[in-house]
Design a protein around this motif. Sequence first.
Motif, PDB file in Angstrom:
ATOM      1  N   THR A 148       0.850  -1.188   0.000  1.00 48.45           N
ATOM      2  CA  THR A 148       0.000   0.000   0.000  1.00 48.45           C
ATOM      3  C   THR A 148       0.883   1.234   0.000  1.00 48.45           C
ATOM      4  O   THR A 148       1.989   1.226   0.534  1.00 48.45           O
ATOM      5  CB  THR A 148      -0.924   0.040   1.232  1.00 48.45           C
ATOM      6  N   ARG A 192      -1.499   1.346   6.970  1.00 47.89           N
ATOM      7  CA  ARG A 192      -2.950   1.266   6.845  1.00 47.89           C
ATOM      8  C   ARG A 192      -3.552   0.176   7.718  1.00 47.89           C
ATOM      9  O   ARG A 192      -4.679   0.289   8.143  1.00 47.89           O
ATOM     10  CB  ARG A 192      -3.346   1.020   5.395  1.00 47.89           C
ATOM     11  N   TYR A 193      -2.823  -0.909   7.905  1.00 46.51           N
ATOM     12  CA  TYR A 193      -3.349  -2.026   8.683  1.00 46.51           C
ATOM     13  C   TYR A 193      -2.384  -2.357   9.808  1.00 46.51           C
ATOM     14  O   TYR A 193      -1.175  -2.275   9.651  1.00 46.51           O
ATOM     15  CB  TYR A 193      -3.526  -3.260   7.794  1.00 46.51           C
TER      16      TYR A 193
END
Length: 157
Positions: free
Chosen positions: A92, A97-98
């Motif tokens: 990404t 993001r995670y």
Amino acid sequence: MRPDPRPGFEQAPAPARRWLPYAWLALAVLAIMLVIGMSFPALHAGLLGRTHQVTAEVVSSHSEGRCCRSDRTVHDVRWSDADGVHTAALATCGPLRYDVGDRVRVWVAPGVTEARRESPRTLWWSLVLVPPVVVVLLVAALGWVGRIGARLRRRAG
């Protein structure tokens, strides 16, 4: 039938097709899209419809290199199915993001170590829409530059 003797009334040649010189541009953009589509295994598998969607768990994340204006983050994801436990990398752009332990829905293909967030339908829409839009914009820009150049040459000479 006699030709008109007045000056300026000669037979004018048929107007040439204005888009024909730009056909090479359309072919070049399509060739580039074909090379891109075949160069990346996950993209190639997605375009051919060999992917399936799974819910995977993020097992680790690390930043590497640059992508666009921010860092590129690679998340290692793991899922299990009837064939066993599988892993893949989900890249990404942007900040993390995670987190480890998050569950994400990704598209994966057998034998490919990269996961994608885009569905095959999204990939095909981008393949169908992006090249024609790029060609139209480039042809319009080149035509505009050509008209400006012709106008400047007429003024100078």
